[in-house]
Design a protein around this motif. Structure first.
Motif, PDB file in Angstrom:
ATOM      1  N   ALA A  40       0.944  -1.202  -0.045  1.00  0.00           N
ATOM      2  CA  ALA A  40      -0.153  -0.013   0.063  1.00  0.00           C
ATOM      3  C   ALA A  40       0.874   1.166  -0.147  1.00  0.00           C
ATOM      4  N   ASP A  41       2.262   0.921   0.171  1.00  0.00           N
ATOM      5  CA  ASP A  41       2.965   2.049   0.261  1.00  0.00           C
ATOM      6  C   ASP A  41       3.664   2.560  -1.068  1.00  0.00           C
ATOM      7  N   THR A  42       2.559   2.791  -2.205  1.00  0.00           N
ATOM      8  CA  THR A  42       3.097   3.158  -3.417  1.00  0.00           C
ATOM      9  C   THR A  42       3.319   4.653  -3.327  1.00  0.00           C
ATOM     10  N   TYR A  43       3.609   5.176  -4.618  1.00  0.00           N
ATOM     11  CA  TYR A  43       3.578   6.469  -4.897  1.00  0.00           C
ATOM     12  C   TYR A  43       2.035   7.126  -4.689  1.00  0.00           C
ATOM     13  N   TRP A  44       1.195   6.241  -5.248  1.00  0.00           N
ATOM     14  CA  TRP A  44      -0.150   7.012  -5.140  1.00  0.00           C
ATOM     15  C   TRP A  44      -0.798   7.105  -3.761  1.00  0.00           C
ATOM     16  N   GLY A  45      -0.287   6.025  -3.110  1.00  0.00           N
ATOM     17  CA  GLY A  45      -0.639   5.855  -1.595  1.00  0.00           C
ATOM     18  C   GLY A  45      -0.325   7.093  -0.929  1.00  0.00           C
ATOM     19  N   LYS A  46       1.145   7.371  -1.004  1.00  0.00           N
ATOM     20  CA  LYS A  46       1.774   8.758  -0.080  1.00  0.00           C
ATOM     21  C   LYS A  46       1.240   9.897  -0.795  1.00  0.00           C
ATOM     22  N   LYS A  48      -1.819  10.775  -1.862  1.00  0.00           N
ATOM     23  CA  LYS A  48      -3.276  10.503  -2.054  1.00  0.00           C
ATOM     24  C   LYS A  48      -3.864  11.941  -2.058  1.00  0.00           C
ATOM     25  N   GLY A  49      -3.499  12.795  -1.586  1.00  0.00           N
ATOM     26  CA  GLY A  49      -4.248  14.072  -1.559  1.00  0.00           C
ATOM     27  C   GLY A  49      -4.192  14.921  -3.209  1.00  0.00           C
ATOM     28  N   ARG A  50      -3.044  14.238  -3.822  1.00  0.00           N
ATOM     29  CA  ARG A  50      -3.103  14.922  -5.051  1.00  0.00           C
ATOM     30  C   ARG A  50      -3.589  14.184  -6.246  1.00  0.00           C
ATOM     31  N   SER A  51      -4.062  13.002  -6.075  1.00  0.00           N
ATOM     32  CA  SER A  51      -4.618  12.066  -7.119  1.00  0.00           C
ATOM     33  C   SER A  51      -6.131  12.334  -7.251  1.00  0.00           C
TER      34      SER A  51
END
Length: 79
Positions: A40-46, A48-51
């Motif tokens: 779960a510690d992927t780029y999108w997980g970290k 998430k506010g900008r996704s």
């Protein structure tokens, strides 16, 4: 006064429909078995506010506040 109530009712219905669609578009909060191994510690997980998911959460919060405020106004105005 009746015109304002009609306009608020139409806006209330539009917000209700938009809120339903946006909530259904969001991903579930459970990460499944990938959370056990740390996947779960992927780029999108970290970030998430900008996704897209983060944007949907922000829009949901705004629509919920508008929903509650308009519901209260329509309820108070029903006397």
């Amino acid at each position: 006064m009746a015109i304002l109530k009609t306009i608020l009712t139409v806006i209330f219905i539009i917000i209700s429909l938009a809120l339903t669609v946006i909530i259904l578009m969001q991903e579930g909060k459970s990460a499944g078995l990938g959370a056990i191994s740390g996947a779960a510690d992927t780029y999108w997980g970290k970030n998430k506010g900008r996704s897209m998911e983060g944007m949907l959460v922000k829009i949901t919060r705004v629509l919920v506040v508008l929903f509650v405020v308009i519901a209260a106004v329509l309820n108070i105005g029903s006397f």
